[in-house]
Design an enzyme around this catalytic site. Structure first.
Site, mmCIF file in Angstrom:
data_model
loop_
_atom_site.group_PDB
_atom_site.id
_atom_site.type_symbol
_atom_site.label_atom_id
_atom_site.label_comp_id
_atom_site.label_asym_id
_atom_site.label_seq_id
_atom_site.Cartn_x
_atom_site.Cartn_y
_atom_site.Cartn_z
ATOM 1 N N ASP A 175 0.678 -1.311 -0.079
ATOM 2 C CA ASP A 175 -0.064 0.126 -0.011
ATOM 3 C C ASP A 175 0.647 1.159 0.018
ATOM 4 O OD1 ASP A 175 -2.850 1.011 0.597
ATOM 5 O OD2 ASP A 175 -1.713 2.069 2.186
ATOM 6 N N GLU A 188 1.544 -0.210 -4.876
ATOM 7 C CA GLU A 188 0.712 0.769 -5.239
ATOM 8 C C GLU A 188 1.490 2.173 -5.589
ATOM 9 O OE1 GLU A 188 -3.336 2.843 -3.884
ATOM 10 O OE2 GLU A 188 -1.719 2.782 -2.481
HETATM 11 C C1 NOJ Z 1 -4.311 3.201 -0.547
HETATM 12 C C2 NOJ Z 1 -5.406 2.330 -0.309
HETATM 13 O O1 NOJ Z 1 -5.867 1.570 -1.403
HETATM 14 C C3 NOJ Z 1 -6.509 3.151 0.178
HETATM 15 O O2 NOJ Z 1 -7.819 2.647 0.291
HETATM 16 C C4 NOJ Z 1 -6.297 3.697 1.762
HETATM 17 O O3 NOJ Z 1 -7.275 4.356 2.160
HETATM 18 C C5 NOJ Z 1 -5.008 4.284 1.662
HETATM 19 N N1 NOJ Z 1 -3.917 3.792 0.669
HETATM 20 C C6 NOJ Z 1 -4.507 4.606 2.961
HETATM 21 O O4 NOJ Z 1 -3.797 3.012 3.373
#
Ligand code: NOJ
Length: 460
Positions: free
Chosen positions: A218, A286
């Site tokens: 993430d 991500e």
């Molecule tokens: C990216 C995640 O996909 C999202 O859902 C989340 O709110 C943020 N990162 C913070 O972890």
């Protein structure tokens, strides 16, 4: 599109599972409820593995299921190595791994290294004083004071992603601010501290020892920050009243410093440790690309680490306009760059996820969504399918009293936030679409669930 192997300079590369895998992305709260509380859980997921397998899927990615106060629905982790009782137990997770294994489905789980919940024991301890074991595990800064004033002010102008307020929160016990890139209840970990890096690698080892096949990691781009904490600059494209306030600044200092690549590489090197080196482990990170040169942003990840172990998500499916010539150019640039760099680069396409409007609504109509599916499933590399995308689930209108998403609650320009894409899976024409046997669902079912569901489409 030429196939990946025909572009490769090494005909002897072994085919590894990520190359060509179809990954089904599960939002655990929303796939299937097994105990009637209206929230999906691990046993629910287990009961749907045959369906998932029947789609031709090779792997699943589970959004977080760890203990959490759910300020950000699991992305605020209060304990990295356990399961929240809402979703079940660690034994349920072990059973899920076994059942997935029997069906030859790999399991990737979400790893959230940039921040924790404010209820994580590390943070609770860290917030107590400036001289405890965890004092330096989060990003603490002294206040600034305006001339002639004794009122503490945040150390710089950084703003958070959920509403665009100051990203700093004052803690009287330390007389300091902590940084939260996301919700105020999600303090950022201090990645410059080697103890933090080791602790996150231990989390990886814990889940690898149980048998997971990899991670979706993430928000990695936020892990590298300006060590001098200089202000971010104004975003010249931002218009007050029209845009989400979290876009008011260009995040050139609060994110994306190249240490990110070193940190992600260090995490991925766990895969090379003796215990794990013979397994085919993989992580997809991500990172949303720089809007001006997305392919260059992706390449920065491939060249900074072993592409056999790590790939950045390719969000072309989200950022590139749905026009053939735009796509041709993007694909050509991306695959020329990756193939020239190394035959081991794995593309990793996602056309939707739990943060973005449903594909079919974004792209406009059903026929286009079908073409997008064909494109996604024929491109080289990994294809990520967000649950419900396979039946064309739409964004669902969420009445104000049902809004859960912290991003929506704090953002007047995004009244619906991300809840519309997190509604319960539409399985059948039964009550609550077969999602639960209880009397409620955590988010409302889509109004069209009786016409559009798995049972109906399986007969089509
Ligand atoms: C990216 C995640 O996909 C999202 O859902 C989340 O709110 C943020 N990162 C913070 O972890």
């Amino acid at each position: 599109m030429q196939s990946k192997s025909s572009l490769s300079d090494s005909p002897t590369i072994k085919e590894r599972w990520p190359e060509g895998a179809i990954v089904y992305h599960i939002y655990p709260r929303s796939l299937q409820d097994s105990n009637g509380d209206g929230i999906g859980d691990l046993q629910g997921i287990i009961s749907r593995l045959d369906y998932i397998k029947s789609l031709g899927v090779n792997a699943v990615w589970l959004s977080p299921f760890y203990p959490s106060p759910m300020a950000d629905f699991g992305y605020d982790v209060a304990e990295f190595c356990d399961v929240d009782p809402i979703f079940g137990t660690l034994d349920d997770f072990k059973q899920l791994l076994q059942e997935a294994g029997k069906r030859d489905i790999k399991v990737m789980i979400d790893l959230v290294p940039n921040h924790t919940s404010d209820e994580h024991p590390w943070f609770i301890e860290s917030a107590k004083s400036r001289d405890n074991k965890y004092a330096d595990w989060y990003i603490w800064q002294d206040p600034k004071f305006e001339e002639g004033s004794s009122v503490p002010q945040p150390p710089n102008n950084w703003i958070d992603m959920f509403g665009g307020e100051s990203a700093w929160q004052w803690v009287p016990a330390r007389q300091q601010y902590y940084l939260h890139t996301f919700d105020v209840r999600q303090p950022d970990l201090n990645w410059t501290n080697p103890e933090v890096r080791e602790a996150i690698k231990d989390v990886m080892r814990f889940w690898l020892d149980l048998g997971v096949d990899g991670f979706r990691v993430d928000a990695v781009y936020f892990m590298g920050k300006d060590p001098m904490f200089d202000d971010d600059l104004d975003n010249p494209y931002y218009e007050e009243g029209r845009d989400d306030r979290s876009n008011a600044l260009r995040r050139e200092n609060s994110q994306g410093w190249p240490m990110v690549y070193g940190y992600v590489r260090e995490m991925s090197e766990v895969f090379k440790e003796d215990k794990y080196k013979d397994k085919e482990l993989f992580m997809v990170v991500e990172t949303y690309p720089d809007r001006h040169n997305s392919v260059a942003s992706y390449m920065a990840f491939y060249v900074s680490m072993d592409p056999k172990l790590v790939a950045p998500f390719n969000f072309g499916g989200i950022t590139v306009p749905w026009e053939a010539h735009e796509w041709r150019k993007f694909l050509k640039t991306f695959h020329t760059a990756t193939d020239h760099y190394s035959p081991h680069c794995v593309a990793s396409y996602a056309f939707g996820n739990h943060d973005l409007p449903r594909l079919i609504d974004r792209i406009g109509h059903e026929a286009a969504a079908r073409s997008a599916a064909v494109l996604l499933l024929t491109l080289p590399g990994m294809a990520f399918i967000y649950y419900g995308e396979e039946i064309g689930m739409h964004n669902v209108d969420i009445p104000p009293e049902f809004v859960h998403d912290p991003q929506a609650k704090r953002n007047p320009h995004q009244p619906a936030g991300r809840d519309p894409v997190r509604t319960p899976m539409q399985w059948s024409t039964e009550k609550y679409g077969g999602f639960t046997t209880g009397d409620t669902t955590w988010l409302p079912m889509a109004a069209d669930f009786r016409d559009n569901n798995v049972a109906v489409q399986e007969k089509d």
